[in-house]
Write an enzyme that holds these catalytic residues in place. Structure first.
Site, PDB file in Angstrom:
ATOM      1  N   HIS A  20       0.841  -1.199   0.000  1.00 32.70           N
ATOM      2  CA  HIS A  20       0.000   0.000   0.000  1.00 32.70           C
ATOM      3  C   HIS A  20       0.871   1.242   0.000  1.00 32.70           C
ATOM      4  CE1 HIS A  20       0.857   0.562   4.235  1.00 32.70           C
ATOM      5  NE2 HIS A  20       0.268  -0.568   4.583  1.00 32.70           N
ATOM      6  N   HIS A  23       4.016   1.359   2.302  1.00 27.93           N
ATOM      7  CA  HIS A  23       5.164   0.580   1.825  1.00 27.93           C
ATOM      8  C   HIS A  23       5.832   1.295   0.647  1.00 27.93           C
ATOM      9  CE1 HIS A  23       2.305  -2.778   3.202  1.00 27.93           C
ATOM     10  NE2 HIS A  23       3.175  -2.596   4.169  1.00 27.93           N
ATOM     11  N   CYS A 128       0.524  -9.136  20.741  1.00 23.52           N
ATOM     12  CA  CYS A 128      -0.228  -8.548  19.629  1.00 23.52           C
ATOM     13  C   CYS A 128       0.311  -9.129  18.326  1.00 23.52           C
ATOM     14  CB  CYS A 128      -0.112  -7.027  19.608  1.00 23.52           C
ATOM     15  SG  CYS A 128      -0.850  -6.333  18.104  1.00 23.52           S
ATOM     16  N   CYS A 131       1.538  -6.429  15.777  1.00 22.80           N
ATOM     17  CA  CYS A 131       2.904  -5.919  15.990  1.00 22.80           C
ATOM     18  C   CYS A 131       3.910  -7.052  15.985  1.00 22.80           C
ATOM     19  CB  CYS A 131       3.039  -5.225  17.339  1.00 22.80           C
ATOM     20  SG  CYS A 131       2.007  -3.787  17.574  1.00 22.80           S
ATOM     21  N   CYS A 145      -4.361  -3.478  21.645  1.00 25.96           N
ATOM     22  CA  CYS A 145      -3.182  -2.783  21.136  1.00 25.96           C
ATOM     23  C   CYS A 145      -3.690  -1.515  20.465  1.00 25.96           C
ATOM     24  CB  CYS A 145      -2.458  -3.665  20.115  1.00 25.96           C
ATOM     25  SG  CYS A 145      -1.350  -2.711  19.055  1.00 25.96           S
ATOM     26  N   HIS A 148      -3.287  -1.644  16.541  1.00 28.93           N
ATOM     27  CA  HIS A 148      -4.017  -2.623  15.734  1.00 28.93           C
ATOM     28  C   HIS A 148      -5.453  -2.859  16.182  1.00 28.93           C
ATOM     29  CE1 HIS A 148       0.201  -3.423  14.670  1.00 28.93           C
ATOM     30  NE2 HIS A 148      -0.318  -3.614  13.484  1.00 28.93           N
ATOM     31  N   LYS A 295      -6.072   7.402   9.696  1.00 23.79           N
ATOM     32  CA  LYS A 295      -5.158   6.282   9.569  1.00 23.79           C
ATOM     33  C   LYS A 295      -5.683   5.327   8.483  1.00 23.79           C
ATOM     34  CE  LYS A 295      -2.896   2.781  12.104  1.00 23.79           C
ATOM     35  NZ  LYS A 295      -2.658   1.961  13.248  1.00 23.79           N
ATOM     36  N   LYS A 298      -8.031  -1.245   6.539  1.00 22.45           N
ATOM     37  CA  LYS A 298      -8.944  -2.037   5.726  1.00 22.45           C
ATOM     38  C   LYS A 298     -10.381  -1.817   6.179  1.00 22.45           C
ATOM     39  CE  LYS A 298      -5.769  -5.755   4.561  1.00 22.45           C
ATOM     40  NZ  LYS A 298      -5.228  -6.974   5.135  1.00 22.45           N
TER      41      LYS A 298
HETATM   42  N1  MSP Z   1       8.088  -6.856   8.880  1.00 21.46           N
HETATM   43  C1  MSP Z   1       8.277  -5.709   9.678  1.00 21.46           C
HETATM   44  C2  MSP Z   1       9.624  -5.074   9.417  1.00 21.46           C
HETATM   45  C3  MSP Z   1      10.786  -5.972   9.588  1.00 21.46           C
HETATM   46  S1  MSP Z   1      12.285  -5.174   9.191  1.00 21.46           S
HETATM   47  C4  MSP Z   1      13.479  -6.217   9.690  1.00 21.46           C
HETATM   48  C5  MSP Z   1       7.183  -4.702   9.373  1.00 21.46           C
HETATM   49  N2  MSP Z   1       6.583  -4.838   8.186  1.00 21.46           N
HETATM   50  S2  MSP Z   1       5.370  -3.936   7.651  1.00 21.46           S
HETATM   51  O1  MSP Z   1       4.882  -4.573   6.458  1.00 21.46           O
HETATM   52  O2  MSP Z   1       4.431  -3.693   8.679  1.00 21.46           O
HETATM   53  O3  MSP Z   1       6.036  -2.637   7.118  1.00 21.46           O
HETATM   54  C6  MSP Z   1       6.309  -1.634   7.977  1.00 21.46           C
HETATM   55  C7  MSP Z   1       6.876  -0.457   7.219  1.00 21.46           C
HETATM   56  O4  MSP Z   1       6.004  -0.059   6.139  1.00 21.46           O
HETATM   57  C8  MSP Z   1       6.947   0.749   8.103  1.00 21.46           C
HETATM   58  O5  MSP Z   1       8.089   0.779   8.893  1.00 21.46           O
HETATM   59  C9  MSP Z   1       6.945   1.842   7.096  1.00 21.46           C
HETATM   60  O6  MSP Z   1       8.223   1.901   6.537  1.00 21.46           O
HETATM   61  C10 MSP Z   1       5.948   1.341   6.081  1.00 21.46           C
HETATM   62  N3  MSP Z   1       4.604   1.765   6.413  1.00 21.46           N
HETATM   63  C11 MSP Z   1       3.524   1.000   6.693  1.00 21.46           C
HETATM   64  N4  MSP Z   1       2.449   1.797   6.863  1.00 21.46           N
HETATM   65  C12 MSP Z   1       2.813   3.079   6.713  1.00 21.46           C
HETATM   66  C13 MSP Z   1       2.127   4.309   6.597  1.00 21.46           C
HETATM   67  N5  MSP Z   1       0.831   4.436   6.779  1.00 21.46           N
HETATM   68  N6  MSP Z   1       2.851   5.394   6.244  1.00 21.46           N
HETATM   69  C14 MSP Z   1       4.178   5.324   5.945  1.00 21.46           C
HETATM   70  N7  MSP Z   1       4.835   4.195   6.032  1.00 21.46           N
HETATM   71  C15 MSP Z   1       4.250   3.102   6.657  1.00 21.46           C
HETATM   72  O7  MSP Z   1       6.945  -3.850  10.195  1.00 21.46           O
END
Ligand code: MSP
Length: 489
Positions: A20, A23, A128, A131, A145, A148, A295, A298
């Site tokens: 999304h 990412h 959680c 997380c 949490c 979440h 925020k 889904k």
């Molecule tokens: N799998 C763990 C990270 C492991 S690293 C060794 C994780 N994954 S995640 O899919 O949840 O991705 C988290 C990352 O996605 C966040 O740190 C950020 O970089 C990005 N984002 C997810 N949602 C976001 C927003 N709404 N806005 C900006 N970036 C965010 O955590």
């Protein structure tokens, strides 16, 4: 062999759904930084990938009624494709289900154990799955949490622990000696305060979960997903003894969202202390994207699909918007309306228009293109360089834009359509050289627009060292508009 390359990483994204906006943001920012360092002539290693183990991923697979293996294979290909579409210049894409990764995780656990940092105990706490971590009671809100909004379940199980508490002093000393380690600085304070408040040992194995890396000290246990995932930054180098490791470690930048700063700034360096590896140079923390003030979720149904956005507009306008619209480090607020305003007001009216007008003039002009710069750009480029090196990307972008706007003003002021001869040759010289320099400076942000400008100028893509006036050597081939205006109904 001494370190001689720039190493930047993104988090490994959980495979619990397609990529999304959030990412895409992290990955685009990392790409801008990686491209910037290549532009400076450095050897760069840019790593991204997917976090494929753990309960969260397993749950998502079950919801889709798929086997975990098939599920992660499909979804990780979807991430990779998305990054290819967004012009992400990653050098390596690591999946935590790969053998090269499993090897390094085992090596880390065995090394930590040899150091006396692993012991068996019992865990009791609230977990959680969102997380993938235990929460203290003070972190919970009404039994949920807060991130979440899930009811937390009390869990009690046998588990292996990592002696995180042992590293409290060493971490505090490390932060003190390396003030730039967590950036921006305000993100460091919350971490330091929490570490000062004391560290609890970390549960690093799970008994009742099979989807993961078998814990090397006990076949009945699976490695905790964060201990597994963090290690990727070294597995991608081929482990802590490889030549690539010597060349690229310590990582220059681990780019992360604010919610996982703790894992990267506390747990990861402690793991590295334990196995005798230097911590990374920097954890660069960015804020979150909200969508129209809310925020993304889904349940709310406001999750922004980056591929849909670039399908409707363009890859470069999306990249541009992401970098330009949010002050780095702070939260951003995505709105399609603002995206369109920036496309029409900045990409079409400033940059696109400049290139089109200037190339039209240059193509018609048959005389000698030569003259003197009307402005010394060197101090401006130095300042852009300082901001880029300091990861203040949106400020650097503002400064590039100033150069674009000044060039447009130069056209209005000099009125080339009324000029001729040497005067006109001088104006066109200034325009062509500035446009070439602009194409260099925007490359990290908008790589395909940059390429299209170089193509129209008939010059090869260039590096930062070429960002100065030189004798005119272009062979103009004008080719349409760079951006199209979005009609607003
Ligand atoms: N799998 C763990 C990270 C492991 S690293 C060794 C994780 N994954 S995640 O899919 O949840 O991705 C988290 C990352 O996605 C966040 O740190 C950020 O970089 C990005 N984002 C997810 N949602 C976001 C927003 N709404 N806005 C900006 N970036 C965010 O955590």
């Amino acid at each position: 062999m001494a370190k001689k390359g720039f190493y930047i990483t993104t988090p490994l994204y959980y495979l619990n759904g397609p990529p999304h906006l959030g990412h895409a943001y992290t990955t685009v920012i990392a790409d801008v930084i990686a491209r910037w360092h290549r532009l400076k002539g450095e050897k760069v290693l840019f790593l991204t990938g997917t976090d494929e183990h753990g309960e969260k991923v397993l749950e998502a697979a079950q919801v889709m009624d798929k086997g975990a293996r098939q599920f992660v294979d499909e979804l990780s290909a979807i991430f990779k494709n998305a990054w290819d579409t967004l012009d992400i210049s990653y050098d390596d894409f690591i999946r935590t289900t790969e053998a090269r990764h499993k090897r390094t995780v085992k090596d880390f656990i065995l090394a930590a154990d040899r150091k006396g940092d692993v012991y068996k105990g019992n865990y009791k706490g609230f977990y959680c799955v969102g997380c993938e971590s235990f929460k203290t009671e003070s972190e919970m809100v009404n039994g949920e949490c807060p991130d979440h909004k899930r009811r937390l379940e009390m869990r009690m199980e046998e588990s292996y622990f990592f002696r995180l508490s042992k590293y409290q002093d060493r971490l505090l000393k490390f932060y003190k000696q390396n003030p730039g380690f967590i950036s921006p600085a305000y993100r460091a304070d919350e971490i330091k305060n929490r570490v000062k408040g004391g560290l609890k040992d970390l549960s690093i194995s799970r008994e009742n979960l099979r989807w993961g890396i078998t814990f090397p000290l006990d076949k009945e246990h699976t490695t905790y997903v964060w201990f597994d995932a963090l290690t990727n930054y070294i597995s991608a180098l081929g482990g802590r003894k490889s030549a690539k490791f010597k060349r690229f470690w310590p990582a220059d930048v681990h780019l992360v969202g604010k919610e996982i700063n703790w894992f990267h700034s506390v747990i990861w360096p402690a793991m590295l202390f334990s196995v005798g590896v230097k911590p990374p140079n920097k954890v660069l923390v960015h804020g979150w994207w909200l969508v129209e003030g809310q925020k993304m979720s889904k349940t709310v149904g406001n999750v922004v699909d980056p591929l849909q956005v670039v399908g409707k507009y363009s890859v470069d306008s999306f990249r541009y918007y992401l970098v330009r619209d949010a002050a780095f480090g702070e939260d951003g607020d995505f709105s399609e309306k603002k995206l369109v305003e920036r496309i029409n007001g900045e990409l079409v009216a400033d940059l696109g228009n400049l290139v089109y007008r200037a190339l039209t003039l240059a193509e018609k002009y048959k005389g000698k293109v030569a003259g003197r710069p009307f402005e010394n750009l060197a101090p401006k480029i130095k300042s852009i360089e300082r901001n880029m090196d300091g990861n203040r990307l949106n400020q650097a972008m503002d400064e590039v834009w100033q150069i674009i706007r000044d060039t447009n003003k130069y056209i209005s002021r000099t009125e080339p359509w009324k000029s001729e001869g040497k005067n006109l040759g001088n104006i066109i010289y200034n325009l062509m050289e500035r446009i070439r320099i602009i194409a260099i400076l925007i490359e990290p942000f908008m790589p395909s627009t940059s390429r299209r400008i170089f193509d129209q100028l008939g010059v090869k893509p260039q590096r930062l060292k070429d960002a100065k006036y030189r004798p005119f050597k272009s062979r103009i081939k004008k080719n349409g508009y760079l951006f199209v205006k979005v009609e607003v109904k």
